[in-house]
Design an enzyme around this catalytic site. Structure first.
Site, PDB file in Angstrom:
ATOM      1  N   TYR A   8     -11.569  13.863 109.761  1.00 24.69           N
ATOM      2  CA  TYR A   8     -11.952  15.241 110.052  1.00 24.69           C
ATOM      3  C   TYR A   8     -13.226  15.677 109.347  1.00 24.69           C
ATOM      4  O   TYR A   8     -13.631  16.828 109.440  1.00 24.69           O
ATOM      5  CB  TYR A   8     -10.812  16.181 109.639  1.00 24.69           C
ATOM      6  CG  TYR A   8     -10.399  15.967 108.195  1.00 24.69           C
ATOM      7  CD1 TYR A   8     -11.090  16.569 107.158  1.00 24.69           C
ATOM      8  CD2 TYR A   8      -9.341  15.125 107.880  1.00 24.69           C
ATOM      9  CE1 TYR A   8     -10.743  16.349 105.838  1.00 24.69           C
ATOM     10  CE2 TYR A   8      -8.973  14.901 106.574  1.00 24.69           C
ATOM     11  CZ  TYR A   8      -9.680  15.520 105.550  1.00 24.69           C
ATOM     12  OH  TYR A   8      -9.327  15.287 104.256  1.00 24.69           O
ATOM     13  N   GLY A   9     -13.861  14.789 108.610  1.00 20.67           N
ATOM     14  CA  GLY A   9     -15.038  15.163 107.820  1.00 20.67           C
ATOM     15  C   GLY A   9     -16.156  14.163 107.974  1.00 20.67           C
ATOM     16  O   GLY A   9     -16.607  13.885 109.078  1.00 20.67           O
ATOM     17  N   LEU A  11     -16.164  11.059 107.887  1.00 15.75           N
ATOM     18  CA  LEU A  11     -15.831   9.885 108.704  1.00 15.75           C
ATOM     19  C   LEU A  11     -15.889  10.174 110.201  1.00 15.75           C
ATOM     20  O   LEU A  11     -15.661   9.270 111.012  1.00 15.75           O
ATOM     21  CB  LEU A  11     -14.462   9.324 108.315  1.00 15.75           C
ATOM     22  CG  LEU A  11     -14.394   8.736 106.903  1.00 15.75           C
ATOM     23  CD1 LEU A  11     -12.970   8.333 106.558  1.00 15.75           C
ATOM     24  CD2 LEU A  11     -15.339   7.551 106.764  1.00 15.75           C
ATOM     25  N   GLU A  77     -11.541   7.583  99.814  1.00 12.45           N
ATOM     26  CA  GLU A  77     -11.022   8.949  99.721  1.00 12.45           C
ATOM     27  C   GLU A  77     -10.697   9.367  98.286  1.00 12.45           C
ATOM     28  O   GLU A  77     -10.533  10.523  98.008  1.00 12.45           O
ATOM     29  CB  GLU A  77      -9.796   9.118 100.621  1.00 12.45           C
ATOM     30  CG  GLU A  77     -10.126   9.038 102.086  1.00 12.45           C
ATOM     31  CD  GLU A  77     -11.041  10.152 102.592  1.00 12.45           C
ATOM     32  OE1 GLU A  77     -11.248  11.165 101.893  1.00 12.45           O
ATOM     33  OE2 GLU A  77     -11.546  10.006 103.702  1.00 12.45           O
TER      34      GLU A  77
END
Length: 147
Positions: A8-9, A11, A77
């Site tokens: 959601y970011g 990536l 992450e």
């Protein structure tokens, strides 16, 4: 075993995924209910937290990831996130897909503010972030050689 991850970011960027995994896996636009995306003070990447069930988080599922690729994403992450399971809904097919997702630790909630914007990230930070990711990839490869 092949893994599926909802992203959601940063990536969402095919360039960053390619740097980290050395390929662009199959991906599909998708949504996940019950989460919202936020800015993090002093950082250019986002975090998500669980919210009300009707909230909808847009992103993408990365499919067919190897165990090794999954480990790389876990390392990428870092310790401020934890991995959990969600059901993503592919936008093109309407298919429900079980996936892993990285969620910001609630104990760090005070570092979050406002809504994070992917287009702004691409415009203002992508190039320098790609350089950082290239360093991460090199460090990760070096660790593999030691093991």
């Amino acid at each position: 075993m092949a893994h599926t991850v909802f992203v959601y970011g940063t990536l969402l960027s095919e360039e960053i995924v390619k740097i980290l995994l050395n390929r662009n896996p199959e991906s599909h636009a998708a949504t996940v209910k019950g989460y919202s995306r936020y800015r993090i003070r002093g950082r250019v990447y986002p975090a998500i937290l669980p919210t009300i069930p009707s909230d909808e988080l847009t992103g993408m599922v990365l499919c067919g990831l190897s165990e090794r690729e999954f480990e790389i994403l876990d390392e990428y992450e870092d310790e401020d996130y934890f991995r959990t399971k969600v059901t993503a809904l592919e936008q093109d097919t309407g298919k429900e897909v079980p996936a892993d997702i990285y969620v910001w630790k609630d104990s760090l909630r005070s570092e979050l503010y406002g809504k994070w914007d992917y287009d702004e990230f691409r415009q203002l930070h992508l190039k320098e972030y790609m350089v950082m990711c290239e360093g991460f990839g090199a460090d990760f490869t070096s660790k593999d050689m030691i093991l």
